[in-house]
Scaffold this motif. Sequence first.
Motif, PDB file in Angstrom:
ATOM      1  N   GLN A 160      -8.298   1.347   6.892  1.00  0.00           N
ATOM      2  CA  GLN A 160      -9.136   1.906   7.916  1.00  0.00           C
ATOM      3  C   GLN A 160      -8.752   2.956   8.812  1.00  0.00           C
ATOM      4  OE1 GLN A 160      -8.722  -1.917  10.236  1.00  0.00           O
ATOM      5  NE2 GLN A 160     -10.498  -2.715   9.443  1.00  0.00           N
ATOM      6  N   HIS A 161      -7.184   3.469   8.488  1.00  0.00           N
ATOM      7  CA  HIS A 161      -6.617   4.626   8.915  1.00  0.00           C
ATOM      8  C   HIS A 161      -6.824   5.847   8.085  1.00  0.00           C
ATOM      9  CE1 HIS A 161      -4.574   1.854  11.632  1.00  0.00           C
ATOM     10  NE2 HIS A 161      -4.350   2.825  12.401  1.00  0.00           N
ATOM     11  N   GLY A 162      -7.589   5.470   7.021  1.00  0.00           N
ATOM     12  CA  GLY A 162      -7.760   6.612   6.105  1.00  0.00           C
ATOM     13  C   GLY A 162      -6.681   6.970   5.375  1.00  0.00           C
ATOM     14  N   LEU A 163      -5.769   6.313   4.992  1.00  0.00           N
ATOM     15  CA  LEU A 163      -4.478   6.567   4.375  1.00  0.00           C
ATOM     16  C   LEU A 163      -4.685   6.526   2.807  1.00  0.00           C
ATOM     17  CD1 LEU A 163      -1.542   5.090   6.728  1.00  0.00           C
ATOM     18  CD2 LEU A 163      -2.568   7.399   6.507  1.00  0.00           C
ATOM     19  N   PHE A 164      -5.659   5.925   2.354  1.00  0.00           N
ATOM     20  CA  PHE A 164      -5.900   5.911   0.712  1.00  0.00           C
ATOM     21  C   PHE A 164      -6.886   6.992   0.387  1.00  0.00           C
ATOM     22  CE2 PHE A 164      -4.718   1.099   1.144  1.00  0.00           C
ATOM     23  CZ  PHE A 164      -3.507   1.296   0.830  1.00  0.00           C
ATOM     24  N   ALA A 165      -7.187   7.806   1.314  1.00  0.00           N
ATOM     25  CA  ALA A 165      -8.104   8.856   0.956  1.00  0.00           C
ATOM     26  C   ALA A 165      -7.893   9.690  -0.140  1.00  0.00           C
ATOM     27  CB  ALA A 165      -8.576   9.805   2.202  1.00  0.00           C
ATOM     28  N   SER A 166      -6.280  10.067  -0.172  1.00  0.00           N
ATOM     29  CA  SER A 166      -5.948  10.746  -1.484  1.00  0.00           C
ATOM     30  C   SER A 166      -6.184  10.310  -2.854  1.00  0.00           C
ATOM     31  CB  SER A 166      -4.426  11.092  -1.183  1.00  0.00           C
ATOM     32  OG  SER A 166      -3.885  12.012  -2.199  1.00  0.00           O
ATOM     33  N   TRP A 167      -6.192   9.006  -2.713  1.00  0.00           N
ATOM     34  CA  TRP A 167      -6.502   8.474  -4.144  1.00  0.00           C
ATOM     35  C   TRP A 167      -8.100   8.719  -4.503  1.00  0.00           C
ATOM     36  CZ3 TRP A 167      -3.042   6.527  -7.624  1.00  0.00           C
ATOM     37  CH2 TRP A 167      -1.946   6.121  -7.138  1.00  0.00           C
ATOM     38  N   ARG A 168      -8.779   8.462  -3.400  1.00  0.00           N
ATOM     39  CA  ARG A 168     -10.263   8.594  -3.831  1.00  0.00           C
ATOM     40  C   ARG A 168     -10.691  10.380  -4.361  1.00  0.00           C
ATOM     41  NH1 ARG A 168     -10.782   5.233   0.342  1.00  0.00           N
ATOM     42  NH2 ARG A 168     -11.268   7.143   1.869  1.00  0.00           N
ATOM     43  N   GLU A 169      -9.787  11.085  -3.424  1.00  0.00           N
ATOM     44  CA  GLU A 169     -10.080  12.542  -3.480  1.00  0.00           C
ATOM     45  C   GLU A 169      -9.501  13.254  -4.681  1.00  0.00           C
ATOM     46  OE1 GLU A 169      -9.208  13.796   0.199  1.00  0.00           O
ATOM     47  OE2 GLU A 169     -10.735  12.736   1.165  1.00  0.00           O
ATOM     48  N   CYS A 170      -8.193  12.849  -5.034  1.00  0.00           N
ATOM     49  CA  CYS A 170      -7.237  13.416  -6.133  1.00  0.00           C
ATOM     50  C   CYS A 170      -6.765  12.584  -6.962  1.00  0.00           C
ATOM     51  CB  CYS A 170      -6.145  14.188  -5.156  1.00  0.00           C
ATOM     52  SG  CYS A 170      -6.699  15.043  -4.009  1.00  0.00           S
ATOM     53  N   GLY A 171      -6.972  11.308  -6.882  1.00  0.00           N
ATOM     54  CA  GLY A 171      -6.238  10.442  -7.976  1.00  0.00           C
ATOM     55  C   GLY A 171      -4.907   9.838  -7.923  1.00  0.00           C
ATOM     56  N   ALA A 172      -4.322  10.484  -6.753  1.00  0.00           N
ATOM     57  CA  ALA A 172      -2.924  10.179  -6.411  1.00  0.00           C
ATOM     58  C   ALA A 172      -2.832   9.935  -4.924  1.00  0.00           C
ATOM     59  CB  ALA A 172      -1.996  11.202  -6.864  1.00  0.00           C
ATOM     60  N   GLY A 173      -1.720   9.261  -4.665  1.00  0.00           N
ATOM     61  CA  GLY A 173      -1.557   9.021  -3.157  1.00  0.00           C
ATOM     62  C   GLY A 173      -0.471   7.890  -2.849  1.00  0.00           C
ATOM     63  N   LEU A 174      -0.362   7.568  -1.664  1.00  0.00           N
ATOM     64  CA  LEU A 174       0.731   6.569  -1.217  1.00  0.00           C
ATOM     65  C   LEU A 174       0.760   5.432  -2.012  1.00  0.00           C
ATOM     66  CD1 LEU A 174       0.037   4.354   1.289  1.00  0.00           C
ATOM     67  CD2 LEU A 174      -0.425   6.371   2.398  1.00  0.00           C
ATOM     68  N   VAL A 175       1.845   4.810  -2.205  1.00  0.00           N
ATOM     69  CA  VAL A 175       1.937   3.291  -2.373  1.00  0.00           C
ATOM     70  C   VAL A 175       2.471   2.516  -1.630  1.00  0.00           C
ATOM     71  CG1 VAL A 175       2.797   1.817  -4.532  1.00  0.00           C
ATOM     72  CG2 VAL A 175       1.918   4.058  -5.140  1.00  0.00           C
ATOM     73  N   PRO A 176       2.019   1.462  -0.931  1.00  0.00           N
ATOM     74  CA  PRO A 176       2.753   0.767   0.166  1.00  0.00           C
ATOM     75  C   PRO A 176       3.878  -0.059  -0.496  1.00  0.00           C
ATOM     76  CG  PRO A 176       0.065   0.609   0.130  1.00  0.00           C
ATOM     77  CD  PRO A 176       0.466   1.234  -1.130  1.00  0.00           C
ATOM     78  N   GLY A 177       4.889  -0.268   0.331  1.00  0.00           N
ATOM     79  CA  GLY A 177       5.981  -0.861  -0.148  1.00  0.00           C
ATOM     80  C   GLY A 177       6.515  -1.854   0.908  1.00  0.00           C
ATOM     81  N   GLU A 178       7.552  -2.556   0.726  1.00  0.00           N
ATOM     82  CA  GLU A 178       7.976  -3.376   1.631  1.00  0.00           C
ATOM     83  C   GLU A 178       9.580  -3.377   1.831  1.00  0.00           C
ATOM     84  OE1 GLU A 178       8.685  -7.830   0.043  1.00  0.00           O
ATOM     85  OE2 GLU A 178       6.727  -7.315   0.147  1.00  0.00           O
ATOM     86  N   GLY A 179      10.280  -3.244   3.023  1.00  0.00           N
ATOM     87  CA  GLY A 179      11.795  -3.260   2.870  1.00  0.00           C
ATOM     88  C   GLY A 179      12.115  -3.440   4.283  1.00  0.00           C
ATOM     89  N   ALA A 180      13.521  -3.274   4.426  1.00  0.00           N
ATOM     90  CA  ALA A 180      14.072  -2.920   5.902  1.00  0.00           C
ATOM     91  C   ALA A 180      15.394  -2.238   5.594  1.00  0.00           C
ATOM     92  CB  ALA A 180      14.489  -4.399   6.450  1.00  0.00           C
ATOM     93  N   VAL A 181      15.657  -1.441   6.491  1.00  0.00           N
ATOM     94  CA  VAL A 181      16.879  -0.566   6.597  1.00  0.00           C
ATOM     95  C   VAL A 181      17.485  -0.478   7.807  1.00  0.00           C
ATOM     96  CG1 VAL A 181      17.718   1.704   5.937  1.00  0.00           C
ATOM     97  CG2 VAL A 181      15.795   0.734   4.609  1.00  0.00           C
ATOM     98  N   PHE A 182      18.509  -0.628   8.144  1.00  0.00           N
ATOM     99  CA  PHE A 182      19.440  -0.405   9.058  1.00  0.00           C
ATOM    100  C   PHE A 182      20.447   0.558   9.080  1.00  0.00           C
ATOM    101  CE2 PHE A 182      16.812  -4.027  10.160  1.00  0.00           C
ATOM    102  CZ  PHE A 182      16.453  -3.546  11.889  1.00  0.00           C
TER     103      PHE A 182
END
Length: 303
Positions: A160-182
């Motif tokens: 909904q925020h358009g953060l996967f648009a790069s995958w559609r347009e360029c075939g590459a983009g961000l990969v969501p992860g999970e974690g915590a860092v302090f």
Amino acid sequence: YVSESKMIRLMNQEARLAVAAAHLALTDARVKPGETHLPDEIALFGATGLAGLPLAEVIPLIKASTGPDGRFDPGRFGEAGLRVVNPILSFKILSNMPLCFVSICENIQGPNGIYTPWEGQGAQAVEAAIRALECGEARCALAGGCDVKTHELAFLSLEQHGLFASWRECGAGLVPGEGAVFLVLETAENAAARGARVYARLSQFCLRTHRAGARRADAYIETLKALQLSSETFVAMVAADNGDVAAGRDEREAMTALQLSAPAVLAPKRMAGDLFAAAAALQIGLGALQLLGALGQALLRLV
């Protein structure tokens, strides 16, 4: 890492990761609230994400709130939906709860703040911790973040925020992860006084807002100019590059415009996935380890 096991059922994945990461960070720094520091001398600033629940946990609510046409019905939500909600669900969806559990488990009672939901807010949490140390509000600060973007509702939010648009347009983009860092932060004077193991010393910092409608490359340039950096001072550059083609291009454009280059460029978001609210702390931590020549060990633990 959870001080009372009955709390685990109240915690979502972000909270569990946050409690573990915070405990490991304090242990590594040999900081013990109530022993090395008074509980109210330790600050806690952290960033958390949104859409923190897997779809399975909210399916009963969705079913009870859906009309015959398959659409969400506010009336059904108020009459039937709320009755099927597990009372502990609120503990799992409130954005302040991961940091609340960290405070409870570690007995941290000093200045605190919650920032949500993106990487910029994670950087703000670190900045707030530094400010608390500078003005004497705290002797020690725990700063970082936690985020889980590896389930259906999180993917929907990113779409909904358009953060996967790069995958559609360029075939590459961000990969969501999970974690915590302090990160455990102290003034140089306090760290030296207690013989702390120091990973890195922060000489300066600068935080800028990327204004809506403005070019991202210009925001990078403005920030780097304020720091007055030169390539001669670099050991490595920890890049913001998360695989989004346009974002990576903007970052490289800024570096080229200022004639900056680094012997090594690290892109932790490409290796660990984009941790969003926890990404800034991860990048700072990896930068500190790079200075110590311990990057190989850090990546091994990360994997």
